[in-house]
Design an enzyme around this catalytic site. Structure first.
Site, mmCIF file in Angstrom:
data_model
loop_
_atom_site.group_PDB
_atom_site.id
_atom_site.type_symbol
_atom_site.label_atom_id
_atom_site.label_comp_id
_atom_site.label_asym_id
_atom_site.label_seq_id
_atom_site.Cartn_x
_atom_site.Cartn_y
_atom_site.Cartn_z
ATOM 1 N N LYS A 117 0.834 -1.211 0.000
ATOM 2 C CA LYS A 117 0.000 0.000 0.000
ATOM 3 C C LYS A 117 0.863 1.253 0.000
ATOM 4 C CE LYS A 117 -4.305 -1.773 0.731
ATOM 5 N NZ LYS A 117 -5.469 -2.048 1.551
ATOM 6 N N LYS A 199 -6.248 -12.808 -7.755
ATOM 7 C CA LYS A 199 -7.600 -12.933 -7.185
ATOM 8 C C LYS A 199 -8.483 -11.777 -7.667
ATOM 9 C CE LYS A 199 -8.467 -11.030 -2.675
ATOM 10 N NZ LYS A 199 -8.787 -11.071 -1.298
ATOM 11 N N LYS A 202 -12.004 -6.043 -5.553
ATOM 12 C CA LYS A 202 -12.820 -4.859 -5.779
ATOM 13 C C LYS A 202 -11.980 -3.600 -5.980
ATOM 14 C CE LYS A 202 -14.154 -5.100 -0.893
ATOM 15 N NZ LYS A 202 -13.410 -4.341 0.067
HETATM 16 P P1 AMP Z 1 -11.652 -8.101 0.577
HETATM 17 O O1 AMP Z 1 -12.579 -7.781 -0.548
HETATM 18 O O2 AMP Z 1 -10.276 -8.400 0.063
HETATM 19 O O3 AMP Z 1 -11.706 -7.102 1.686
HETATM 20 O O4 AMP Z 1 -12.129 -9.495 1.198
HETATM 21 C C1 AMP Z 1 -13.232 -9.652 2.049
HETATM 22 C C2 AMP Z 1 -13.584 -11.111 2.159
HETATM 23 O O5 AMP Z 1 -14.033 -11.636 0.897
HETATM 24 C C3 AMP Z 1 -12.440 -12.031 2.606
HETATM 25 O O6 AMP Z 1 -12.969 -12.876 3.609
HETATM 26 C C4 AMP Z 1 -12.045 -12.837 1.406
HETATM 27 O O7 AMP Z 1 -11.770 -14.156 1.740
HETATM 28 C C5 AMP Z 1 -13.282 -12.785 0.513
HETATM 29 N N1 AMP Z 1 -12.856 -12.600 -0.867
HETATM 30 C C6 AMP Z 1 -12.439 -11.446 -1.419
HETATM 31 N N2 AMP Z 1 -12.108 -11.613 -2.714
HETATM 32 C C7 AMP Z 1 -12.292 -12.925 -2.971
HETATM 33 C C8 AMP Z 1 -12.120 -13.745 -4.139
HETATM 34 N N3 AMP Z 1 -11.689 -13.222 -5.284
HETATM 35 N N4 AMP Z 1 -12.413 -15.045 -4.047
HETATM 36 C C9 AMP Z 1 -12.867 -15.586 -2.886
HETATM 37 N N5 AMP Z 1 -13.041 -14.880 -1.761
HETATM 38 C C10 AMP Z 1 -12.775 -13.557 -1.789
#
Ligand code: AMP
Ligand code: TRP
Length: 336
Positions: A117, A199, A202
């Site tokens: 970051k 992955k 968002k």
């Molecule tokens: P984040 O969007 O990175 O803050 O992730 C929030 C939650 O969503 C976490 O518990 C991640 O495990 C899940 N998550 C986020 N992106 C993915 C993805 N591409 N595939 C599966 N789980 C995701």
């Protein structure tokens, strides 16, 4: 006599910024629905963490409400779960300060997310960004959390939380429950539509992810443009065909079809038909959520009620932990 069995407590935090994606749905939200009866769950929309990057105030407020509405729309019951805004429970900030004094600079300097970051926002490497993992540790320890559902990228932060909690306990006795990570068995890792070795996230460009609130035409368009390869085969081989493997696991996660069944059905028919089938499954899963979202987000009074009650219930638990912490560390007692 009926015996009361204390349910294990789950805590997770989710950033209110950006659009929640199909990855968040398959990897997190959908699983949260399966946890709500077996565990005592808290979900915090972490608007304080969001402050580490400049936010437009009106946008931030909207984004928090949007995230809350998506949580409710995807089936989380606000009676069974405590869903609340982090900033509405001031004990997070209070405990974060104390834990800052139990965290070493060297530990924070090793955090890979901080390094990433800091490189991304070189013009705003603020102290909040540096101590972000301490606030996260406070979130978790404040609720005597047993289990924390997280993605791989948050493992290092959870490790730090455990270290800091144990360090504090070593000095003052067993004040905090030391949490474990919770990695659900169901739910695939959803990858980027354009770079399927990364992955789906968002915070990446729009065409790489499907947002939970994307309209059907948009979903279909994004999936048609998703990267595949030139083999023209629908077989599950994440090494050689990561794009196809990703689409297959999305279809499998949403339809329950096995990889073999998907191959039997779509191999040899061309990617157009396969991608349309994936689009149908995604649309079928997201449309009912979007419909409920429209209803919930229009009902401001209901949202306000859920928020108020969430913050109060979270605050009660947080207050109990802070009474203990304050006493242990030697703050003078006072009546609130
Ligand atoms: P984040 O969007 O990175 O803050 O992730 C929030 C939650 O969503 C976490 O518990 C991640 O495990 C899940 N998550 C986020 N992106 C993915 C993805 N591409 N595939 C599966 N789980 C995701
Ligand atoms: N840092 C987490 C993320 O970016 C969000 C978060 C904040 C969190 N506090 C938490 C996750 C506590 C789990 C537990 O995804």
């Amino acid at each position: 006599m009926e015996q009361q069995i204390q349910k294990k407590r789950i805590f997770s935090g989710i950033q209110p910024t950006g659009n929640l994606t199909l990855g968040n749905y398959i990897g997190a939200l959908r699983n949260f629905n399966l946890l709500q009866d077996e565990y005592d769950c808290l979900y915090s929309i972490v608007d304080m963490h969001a402050m580490t990057v400049r936010q437009n105030p009106a946008e931030l407020r909207k984004a928090c409400l949007r995230t809350m509405s998506i949580f409710l729309a995807s089936g989380l019951d606000p009676q069974k779960n405590i869903i609340y805004f982090q900033s509405q429970v001031p004990q997070h900030a209070e405990l974060a300060w104390i834990l800052n004094c139990f965290t070493y600079m060297g530990e924070l300097q090793r955090m890979t997310q901080f390094k990433d970051k800091a490189a991304k926002h070189a013009d705003n490497i603020n102290a909040g960004l540096f101590t972000y993992p301490v606030l996260m540790a406070a979130d978790i320890l404040l609720y005597q959390t047993d289990l924390v559902p997280i993605g791989e990228d948050q493992r290092q932060h959870l490790e730090l939380c455990r270290d800091v909690g144990q360090r504090f306990n070593a000095v003052y006795g067993d004040v905090f429950t030391i949490p474990e990570g919770y990695f659900p068995k169901v739910g695939a890792r959803v990858m980027s539509l354009q770079e399927p070795t990364r992955k789906m996230s968002k915070s990446d460009p729009e065409d790489t992810y499907i947002a939970i609130l994307d309209k059907p035409e948009i979903i279909r368009k994004k999936l048609r443009r998703a990267v595949t390869d030139c083999e023209n085969r629908v077989v599950y081989d994440p090494e050689k065909q990561p794009g196809v493997a990703n689409l297959m696991s999305i279809l499998s996660a949403l339809s329950g079809m096995s990889m073999d069944a998907i191959t039997a059905e779509y191999d040899g028919k061309g990617y157009g038909i396969f991608k349309d089938a994936v689009a149908d499954a995604v649309i079928a899963a997201l449309e009912p959520i979007q419909k409920r979202y429209d209803e919930i987000s229009a009902d401001k009074a209901y949202l306000q009620e859920v928020l108020q009650s969430g913050a109060e219930r979270a605050s009660n638990i947080a207050h109990r932990t802070m009474l203990k912490v304050r006493k242990k560390i030697g703050y003078a007692p006072f009546k609130l």
